[in-house]
Design a protein around this motif. Structure first.
Motif, PDB file in Angstrom:
ATOM      1  N   GLU A  85     -53.492  12.871 -38.951  1.00 25.08           N
ATOM      2  CA  GLU A  85     -54.477  14.399 -37.661  1.00 25.08           C
ATOM      3  C   GLU A  85     -53.303  15.470 -38.517  1.00 25.08           C
ATOM      4  N   GLU A  86     -53.239  15.239 -39.596  1.00 20.01           N
ATOM      5  CA  GLU A  86     -52.338  16.500 -40.274  1.00 20.01           C
ATOM      6  C   GLU A  86     -53.957  16.712 -41.425  1.00 20.01           C
TER       7      GLU A  86
ATOM      8  N   GLN B 277     -56.824  17.813 -39.748  1.00 10.41           N
ATOM      9  CA  GLN B 277     -56.352  19.623 -40.052  1.00 10.41           C
ATOM     10  C   GLN B 277     -56.696  19.653 -41.217  1.00 10.41           C
ATOM     11  N   ALA B 278     -56.316  19.835 -42.537  1.00 11.84           N
ATOM     12  CA  ALA B 278     -56.858  20.186 -43.561  1.00 11.84           C
ATOM     13  C   ALA B 278     -57.593  20.384 -44.176  1.00 11.84           C
TER      14      ALA B 278
ATOM     15  N   ASN C 207     -49.333  12.199 -41.615  1.00 10.70           N
ATOM     16  CA  ASN C 207     -49.868  11.334 -40.453  1.00 10.70           C
ATOM     17  C   ASN C 207     -51.463  12.246 -40.817  1.00 10.70           C
TER      18      ASN C 207
END
Length: 354
Positions: free
Chosen positions: A283-284, A287-288, A281
């Motif tokens: 969004e993952e 964030q990472a 995803n």
């Protein structure tokens, strides 16, 4: 090979090679002296011939033009350190070509035409293979419907052709990539895993829109939420995270089963890295990246081999990567190239010598 499938060879009277400068040659602009042609009629493959590269003639009612029954593959041949002509994993392309044929309701091409014909063709034009770094001979097998009929049904006749093109680097600089939020390349149940012409025709406008906005390509997303990542342009894509190298899974049938992709997975694991094939995803990744755990991204494909990504943008989020620290893609590209040209032992049986 059966007598009915014997390959007739007609050589050109005069090679064009002396007039061609192979150094830094642009991808897909120049073609070698010969091509292989075979016809599927009356339920069988026949008239298999290697002949001088030349234009085709066809009727305006040609089925492929109207209904899109057209598939292709991309393979590369190289000169190894001994000056020998070698092909990288052609059996995988042969299998994928016929998987595409099944999905597009087209006849499968037998090995004695695809594999043996390709070897004979390359052997005839092997002097066209550039013996330079990041250069190769691009091999383009393709098949299209040839019925002269306007009606929505599978064609009863087809033409299979292989042409060859000497080439330099496909992408000569790292890419700026925009995550696609509107258009869709493939959906479950579609033809995303088949290498058919329509997939590429539908990708042209989104790619050009991205270029007009200052990017080089798009990162395709799913058809429903536009958040689950698929391919980057015409390539598979890899993301280097803190604990793993992640690449989108093939399970939904929306992503091409890339030969360079599967080779990269093997080599990355040999490098001691944890490789995960799974849903990813966007969004993952954001964030990472914000946590300092997403440090590198690159595409893989036959034409481009390994293409590094310097920026990945989604909405107003711009993830910029320090390419001086992009050690994974750099080492992966080196190892794959060393296998291709014979610097490193081919432990996997990937190289086919002529």
């Amino acid at each position: 090979m059966s007598e009915s499938l014997a390959i007739k060879v007609s050589k050109t009277d005069s090679s064009r090679l002396p007039q061609v400068e192979l150094k830094n040659i642009h991808f897909g602009h120049v073609f070698t002296d010969h091509m292989l042609v075979a016809d599927y009629t009356d339920g069988k493959w026949q008239q298999v011939e290697i002949k001088p590269y030349q234009p085709l003639t066809f009727a305006p009612s040609l089925a492929a033009i109207h209904y899109g029954q057209s598939i292709f593959e991309g393979i590369k041949a190289y000169k190894n350190t001994k000056g020998e002509a070698v092909i990288f994993r052609p059996e995988e392309n042969f299998k994928r070509f016929n998987q595409s044929a099944v999905r597009m309701e087209m006849p499968e091409v037998p090995s004695e035409i695809f594999m043996e014909g390709m070897k004979q063709l390359i052997n005839l034009d092997k002097d066209w293979i550039p013996a330079m770094e990041n250069h190769s001979l691009y091999i383009r097998p393709f098949m299209f419907a040839t019925d002269e009929f306007i009606g929505v049904r599978p064609s009863g006749s087809y033409k299979f052709i292989i042409i060859l093109s000497p080439t330099g680097p496909y992408y000569d600089k790292p890419m700026r990539i925009a995550v696609e939020e509107k258009y869709t390349r493939a959906a479950p149940g579609g033809v995303g895993e088949a290498k058919n012409a329509g997939n590429y025709g539908g990708s042209l406008k989104p790619a050009q829109d991205a270029i007009r906005n200052g990017f080089d390509q798009v990162l395709w997303t799913d058809a429903f939420e536009h958040k689950w990542l698929q391919e980057v342009g015409t390539m598979n894509v890899f993301f280097v995270l803190k604990d793993a190298v992640v690449t989108p899974s093939l399970e939904e049938g929306t992503i091409l089963d890339g030969v360079t992709r599967k080779s990269a997975i093997v080599v990355l694991r040999e490098m001691g890295l944890n490789v995960e094939e799974r849903r990813v995803n966007v969004e993952e990744l954001i964030q990472a990246y914000d946590n300092g755990d997403f440090v590198e991204a690159f595409g893989t494909g036959t034409a481009a081999t390994i293409s590094r990504i310097k920026e990945l943008s989604y909405k107003d989020k711009h993830m910029v990567f320090d390419l001086d620290k992009a050690e994974v893609s750099r080492e992966l590209a080196k190892r794959l190239n060393d296998i291709r040209i014979g610097v490193t032992e081919d432990k996997h049986g990937w190289i086919v010598k002529l």
